[in-house]
Design a protein around this motif. Structure first.
Motif, PDB file in Angstrom:
ATOM      1  N   MET A   5     -28.532 -51.356  92.827  1.00  0.00           N
ATOM      2  CA  MET A   5     -27.907 -51.648  91.539  1.00  0.00           C
ATOM      3  C   MET A   5     -26.593 -52.384  91.807  1.00  0.00           C
ATOM      4  O   MET A   5     -25.824 -51.981  92.671  1.00  0.00           O
ATOM      5  N   LEU A   6     -26.336 -53.465  91.072  1.00  0.00           N
ATOM      6  CA  LEU A   6     -25.145 -54.283  91.264  1.00  0.00           C
ATOM      7  C   LEU A   6     -24.150 -54.095  90.129  1.00  0.00           C
ATOM      8  O   LEU A   6     -24.529 -53.715  89.028  1.00  0.00           O
ATOM      9  N   GLY A   7     -22.894 -54.411  90.409  1.00  0.00           N
ATOM     10  CA  GLY A   7     -21.853 -54.389  89.391  1.00  0.00           C
ATOM     11  C   GLY A   7     -20.997 -53.138  89.473  1.00  0.00           C
ATOM     12  O   GLY A   7     -21.407 -52.105  89.981  1.00  0.00           O
ATOM     13  N   SER A   8     -19.778 -53.256  88.962  1.00  0.00           N
ATOM     14  CA  SER A   8     -18.822 -52.153  89.021  1.00  0.00           C
ATOM     15  C   SER A   8     -19.245 -50.956  88.174  1.00  0.00           C
ATOM     16  O   SER A   8     -18.743 -49.852  88.382  1.00  0.00           O
ATOM     17  N   ASP A   9     -20.173 -51.121  87.240  1.00  0.00           N
ATOM     18  CA  ASP A   9     -20.660 -50.020  86.407  1.00  0.00           C
ATOM     19  C   ASP A   9     -21.920 -49.366  86.964  1.00  0.00           C
ATOM     20  O   ASP A   9     -22.542 -48.554  86.292  1.00  0.00           O
ATOM     21  N   ARG A  10     -22.328 -49.708  88.175  1.00  0.00           N
ATOM     22  CA  ARG A  10     -23.621 -49.240  88.721  1.00  0.00           C
ATOM     23  C   ARG A  10     -23.793 -47.731  88.648  1.00  0.00           C
ATOM     24  O   ARG A  10     -24.893 -47.252  88.426  1.00  0.00           O
ATOM     25  N   ALA A  11     -22.722 -46.966  88.819  1.00  0.00           N
ATOM     26  CA  ALA A  11     -22.835 -45.507  88.794  1.00  0.00           C
ATOM     27  C   ALA A  11     -23.361 -45.002  87.447  1.00  0.00           C
ATOM     28  O   ALA A  11     -24.041 -43.974  87.393  1.00  0.00           O
ATOM     29  N   ALA A  12     -23.075 -45.726  86.363  1.00  0.00           N
ATOM     30  CA  ALA A  12     -23.538 -45.310  85.032  1.00  0.00           C
ATOM     31  C   ALA A  12     -25.053 -45.391  84.908  1.00  0.00           C
ATOM     32  O   ALA A  12     -25.650 -44.712  84.074  1.00  0.00           O
ATOM     33  N   PHE A  60     -15.882 -54.789  73.871  1.00  0.00           N
ATOM     34  CA  PHE A  60     -16.101 -55.873  74.811  1.00  0.00           C
ATOM     35  C   PHE A  60     -16.068 -55.274  76.203  1.00  0.00           C
ATOM     36  O   PHE A  60     -15.199 -54.474  76.528  1.00  0.00           O
ATOM     37  N   ARG A  61     -17.037 -55.649  77.015  1.00  0.00           N
ATOM     38  CA  ARG A  61     -17.088 -55.197  78.402  1.00  0.00           C
ATOM     39  C   ARG A  61     -17.680 -56.313  79.242  1.00  0.00           C
ATOM     40  O   ARG A  61     -18.601 -57.000  78.806  1.00  0.00           O
ATOM     41  N   ARG A  62     -17.143 -56.479  80.455  1.00  0.00           N
ATOM     42  CA  ARG A  62     -17.635 -57.510  81.370  1.00  0.00           C
ATOM     43  C   ARG A  62     -17.812 -56.887  82.750  1.00  0.00           C
ATOM     44  O   ARG A  62     -16.950 -56.149  83.213  1.00  0.00           O
ATOM     45  N   VAL A  63     -18.940 -57.224  83.387  1.00  0.00           N
ATOM     46  CA  VAL A  63     -19.230 -56.764  84.739  1.00  0.00           C
ATOM     47  C   VAL A  63     -19.666 -57.965  85.570  1.00  0.00           C
ATOM     48  O   VAL A  63     -20.516 -58.750  85.137  1.00  0.00           O
ATOM     49  N   TRP A  64     -19.076 -58.101  86.765  1.00  0.00           N
ATOM     50  CA  TRP A  64     -19.421 -59.174  87.707  1.00  0.00           C
ATOM     51  C   TRP A  64     -20.136 -58.598  88.916  1.00  0.00           C
ATOM     52  O   TRP A  64     -19.892 -57.461  89.303  1.00  0.00           O
ATOM     53  N   ALA A  65     -20.968 -59.419  89.554  1.00  0.00           N
ATOM     54  CA  ALA A  65     -21.580 -59.063  90.844  1.00  0.00           C
ATOM     55  C   ALA A  65     -21.880 -60.351  91.596  1.00  0.00           C
ATOM     56  O   ALA A  65     -22.286 -61.351  90.995  1.00  0.00           O
ATOM     57  N   ASP A  66     -21.655 -60.325  92.896  1.00  0.00           N
ATOM     58  CA  ASP A  66     -22.074 -61.456  93.721  1.00  0.00           C
ATOM     59  C   ASP A  66     -23.591 -61.533  93.684  1.00  0.00           C
ATOM     60  O   ASP A  66     -24.273 -60.502  93.712  1.00  0.00           O
ATOM     61  N   THR A  67     -24.122 -62.740  93.604  1.00  0.00           N
ATOM     62  CA  THR A  67     -25.573 -62.913  93.606  1.00  0.00           C
ATOM     63  C   THR A  67     -26.096 -62.548  94.993  1.00  0.00           C
ATOM     64  O   THR A  67     -25.648 -63.124  95.987  1.00  0.00           O
ATOM     65  N   GLY A  71     -34.189 -60.468  97.384  1.00  0.00           N
ATOM     66  CA  GLY A  71     -34.654 -59.244  96.735  1.00  0.00           C
ATOM     67  C   GLY A  71     -34.501 -59.273  95.232  1.00  0.00           C
ATOM     68  O   GLY A  71     -34.018 -60.237  94.643  1.00  0.00           O
ATOM     69  N   GLN A  72     -34.939 -58.172  94.627  1.00  0.00           N
ATOM     70  CA  GLN A  72     -34.827 -58.022  93.180  1.00  0.00           C
ATOM     71  C   GLN A  72     -33.367 -57.828  92.801  1.00  0.00           C
ATOM     72  O   GLN A  72     -32.581 -57.296  93.572  1.00  0.00           O
ATOM     73  N   VAL A  73     -33.013 -58.259  91.606  1.00  0.00           N
ATOM     74  CA  VAL A  73     -31.632 -58.164  91.144  1.00  0.00           C
ATOM     75  C   VAL A  73     -31.586 -57.266  89.921  1.00  0.00           C
ATOM     76  O   VAL A  73     -32.280 -57.509  88.937  1.00  0.00           O
ATOM     77  N   ALA A  74     -30.775 -56.222  89.991  1.00  0.00           N
ATOM     78  CA  ALA A  74     -30.558 -55.313  88.861  1.00  0.00           C
ATOM     79  C   ALA A  74     -29.063 -55.077  88.726  1.00  0.00           C
ATOM     80  O   ALA A  74     -28.374 -54.823  89.710  1.00  0.00           O
ATOM     81  N   MET A  75     -28.571 -55.190  87.498  1.00  0.00           N
ATOM     82  CA  MET A  75     -27.159 -54.952  87.214  1.00  0.00           C
ATOM     83  C   MET A  75     -27.042 -53.870  86.157  1.00  0.00           C
ATOM     84  O   MET A  75     -27.982 -53.636  85.394  1.00  0.00           O
ATOM     85  N   CYS A  76     -25.866 -53.261  86.100  1.00  0.00           N
ATOM     86  CA  CYS A  76     -25.610 -52.219  85.118  1.00  0.00           C
ATOM     87  C   CYS A  76     -24.316 -52.512  84.387  1.00  0.00           C
ATOM     88  O   CYS A  76     -23.353 -53.004  84.987  1.00  0.00           O
ATOM     89  N   ILE A  77     -24.306 -52.217  83.088  1.00  0.00           N
ATOM     90  CA  ILE A  77     -23.093 -52.315  82.284  1.00  0.00           C
ATOM     91  C   ILE A  77     -23.042 -51.102  81.358  1.00  0.00           C
ATOM     92  O   ILE A  77     -24.048 -50.727  80.758  1.00  0.00           O
TER      93      ILE A  77
END
Length: 172
Positions: A23-30, A79-86, A90-96
């Motif tokens: 899981m990518l992004g600073s919110d991944r723990a959620a 408003f919320r923004r989450v960034w992740a390096d590409t 592999g598969q790409v999954a992000m969380c917000i």
């Protein structure tokens, strides 16, 4: 099977094969361990593996959709923004995270040069509806997502400028 187990099984089946990767992004723990409210986005159709990916969460109304984040924050609106390096592969999954269950508008962008400024000619974008974006400003209904109290999963296919037809998925 209890209802919670059935929903988890359905979410796993609905995700593309192999999408259960990191899981990518600073919110991944959620999104890990069934927390929430949050949105897990399985990102599909990337043109390449350069730059960064960004998720943005907006209020689900025309007046606030894609409005400047400074104005939304100043007005006390969602408003919320989450960034992740590409990732290189592999598969790409992000969380917000979402502030509470409800209806929101969600935007994915692929900032291919990593300069944090959308380049119409190079960068990609996508919304939960996955309808072809074309040439006009995206419509709110393309971006709306209902978020529950747990983790809501959606697939977003990135779209890029495809000549005179405007934005569309790679390969279409």
């Amino acid at each position: 099977m209890n209802p919670k187990s059935a929903l988890l099984a359905l979410a796993l089946v609905a995700a593309p094969a192999g999408a259960q990767g990191e899981m990518l992004g600073s919110d991944r723990a959620a999104c890990l361990g069934g927390g929430g409210p949050a949105i897990r986005v399985n990102v599909l159709g990337l043109k390449d593996r350069t730059g960064r990916l960004k998720l943005e969460l907006y209020p689900a109304n025309e007046g606030d959709f894609l409005k400047d984040d400074r104005d939304l924050i100043k007005e006390g609106k969602t408003f919320r923004r989450v960034w992740a390096d590409t990732p290189a592969g592999g598969q790409v999954a992000m969380c917000i995270k979402a502030p509470r269950p409800g209806r929101y508008a969600l935007l994915l962008t692929h900032d291919r040069d990593g300069r944090n400024k959308f380049d119409f000619w190079k960068d990609g974008a996508g919304f939960p509806s996955n309808r072809r974006l074309g040439r006009s400003r995206p419509k709110l209904e393309q971006a709306v997502i209902e978020v529950g109290s747990g983790v809501t999963t959606t697939n977003i296919r990135a779209q890029y400028l495809r000549g005179l037809g405007g934005f569309g998925p790679v390969g279409d």
